[in-house]
Enzyme design. Structure first.
Site, PDB file in Angstrom:
ATOM      1  N   ASN A  46      34.706  41.705  32.053  1.00  0.00           N
ATOM      2  CA  ASN A  46      36.026  42.324  31.481  1.00  0.00           C
ATOM      3  C   ASN A  46      35.437  43.442  31.101  1.00  0.00           C
ATOM      4  O   ASN A  46      34.344  43.457  30.523  1.00  0.00           O
ATOM      5  CB  ASN A  46      35.784  41.498  30.383  1.00  0.00           C
ATOM      6  N   ILE A  47      36.371  44.723  31.214  1.00  0.00           N
ATOM      7  CA  ILE A  47      35.881  46.010  30.470  1.00  0.00           C
ATOM      8  C   ILE A  47      37.006  46.689  30.127  1.00  0.00           C
ATOM      9  O   ILE A  47      38.208  46.610  29.837  1.00  0.00           O
ATOM     10  CB  ILE A  47      35.874  46.582  31.830  1.00  0.00           C
ATOM     11  N   GLU A  48      37.148  46.830  28.101  1.00  0.00           N
ATOM     12  CA  GLU A  48      37.600  47.308  27.608  1.00  0.00           C
ATOM     13  C   GLU A  48      37.815  48.943  27.417  1.00  0.00           C
ATOM     14  O   GLU A  48      37.087  49.351  28.036  1.00  0.00           O
ATOM     15  CB  GLU A  48      37.421  46.228  26.114  1.00  0.00           C
ATOM     16  N   CYS A  57      40.551  42.461  32.739  1.00  0.00           N
ATOM     17  CA  CYS A  57      40.190  41.425  33.036  1.00  0.00           C
ATOM     18  C   CYS A  57      39.147  40.537  33.821  1.00  0.00           C
ATOM     19  O   CYS A  57      38.995  42.124  34.833  1.00  0.00           O
ATOM     20  CB  CYS A  57      40.944  39.879  32.883  1.00  0.00           C
ATOM     21  N   GLU A  59      38.409  38.301  36.183  1.00  0.00           N
ATOM     22  CA  GLU A  59      38.960  38.232  37.303  1.00  0.00           C
ATOM     23  C   GLU A  59      39.543  39.297  38.540  1.00  0.00           C
ATOM     24  O   GLU A  59      39.758  39.257  39.191  1.00  0.00           O
ATOM     25  CB  GLU A  59      39.738  37.123  36.847  1.00  0.00           C
ATOM     26  N   CYS A  91      43.732  34.238  32.433  1.00  0.00           N
ATOM     27  CA  CYS A  91      45.043  34.785  31.339  1.00  0.00           C
ATOM     28  C   CYS A  91      46.160  34.545  32.642  1.00  0.00           C
ATOM     29  O   CYS A  91      45.981  34.568  33.823  1.00  0.00           O
ATOM     30  CB  CYS A  91      44.564  35.901  30.591  1.00  0.00           C
ATOM     31  N   CYS A  94      45.662  37.316  35.089  1.00  0.00           N
ATOM     32  CA  CYS A  94      45.228  36.578  36.078  1.00  0.00           C
ATOM     33  C   CYS A  94      45.120  36.232  36.990  1.00  0.00           C
ATOM     34  O   CYS A  94      45.022  36.144  38.285  1.00  0.00           O
ATOM     35  CB  CYS A  94      43.447  36.411  35.486  1.00  0.00           C
TER      36      CYS A  94
HETATM   37  N1  THU Z   1      39.482  38.038  29.228  1.00  0.00           N
HETATM   38  C1  THU Z   1      39.188  37.937  30.592  1.00  0.00           C
HETATM   39  O1  THU Z   1      37.699  38.753  31.024  1.00  0.00           O
HETATM   40  N2  THU Z   1      39.127  37.054  30.995  1.00  0.00           N
HETATM   41  C2  THU Z   1      40.366  36.131  30.651  1.00  0.00           C
HETATM   42  O2  THU Z   1      41.213  35.530  31.412  1.00  0.00           O
HETATM   43  C3  THU Z   1      40.771  35.823  29.877  1.00  0.00           C
HETATM   44  C4  THU Z   1      40.452  37.026  28.673  1.00  0.00           C
HETATM   45  C5  THU Z   1      39.013  38.797  28.367  1.00  0.00           C
HETATM   46  C6  THU Z   1      39.564  39.870  28.472  1.00  0.00           C
HETATM   47  C7  THU Z   1      39.616  40.227  26.761  1.00  0.00           C
HETATM   48  O3  THU Z   1      38.541  41.831  26.662  1.00  0.00           O
HETATM   49  C8  THU Z   1      38.885  39.604  26.192  1.00  0.00           C
HETATM   50  O4  THU Z   1      38.393  38.267  27.032  1.00  0.00           O
HETATM   51  C9  THU Z   1      38.967  38.861  24.718  1.00  0.00           C
HETATM   52  O5  THU Z   1      40.364  38.801  25.184  1.00  0.00           O
END
Ligand code: THU
Length: 139
Positions: A46-48, A57, A59, A91, A94
């Site tokens: 995941n990259i915010e 996310c 995936e 999520c 994804c």
């Molecule tokens: N996140 C994912 O990378 N995959 C998921 O299926 C659920 C959520 C990440 C998004 C965000 O960076 C962090 O988890 C908190 O929601």
């Protein structure tokens, strides 16, 4: 190779992927790994973003990397892992993104949802029943 070894290997690859997580806002690191019919594995994490809602996310990043590598199907297995005790499930967005790649190759990938203490086996069709996909546009 036994099913459990395949599962454990893919989960371990996803676990390593989360080491590159850029998640300074949530501190919730997630890793994903996709296994294709040709044996190749593509990872994502995941990259915010400072604009919180723009987070990508793990995936989704993995699917984008795989499609950039030329994959257009053959998606057989997915692993997603977080650092919580309980398994992380993809999520909603994804699930839809994974479905695009799966439907292109007419597969219904196994999705291993992992946490630190448990791995749950699901199928994409179970996570996203009656999916809208590429075929829906011409049906
Ligand atoms: N996140 C994912 O990378 N995959 C998921 O299926 C659920 C959520 C990440 C998004 C965000 O960076 C962090 O988890 C908190 O929601």
């Amino acid at each position: 190779m036994s099913d459990n070894m395949e599962r454990d290997e893919l989960v371990a690859v996803a676990r390593r992927a989360l080491e590159n997580s850029y998640s300074p806002y949530s501190s919730f690191r997630v890793g994903a790994a996709l296994r294709f019919a040709d044996g190749s594995i593509v990872t994502g994490t995941n990259i915010e973003n400072a604009s919180y809602g723009l987070a990508l996310c793990a995936e989704t990043v993995a699917v984008a990397k795989a499609m950039d590598d030329g994959h257009r199907g053959g998606l057989e297995e997915v692993a997603v892992i977080g650092e919580t005790a309980a398994p992380v499930t993809p999520c909603g967005r994804c699930r839809q993104v994974l479905n695009e790649l799966a439907e292109l190759g007419d597969t219904d990938p196994v999705v291993w949802c992992a946490g630190e203490e448990e791995v749950v086996e699901t199928k994409l069709s179970e996570l996203l029943p009656r999916a809208f996909g590429p075929g829906s546009l011409t049906a």
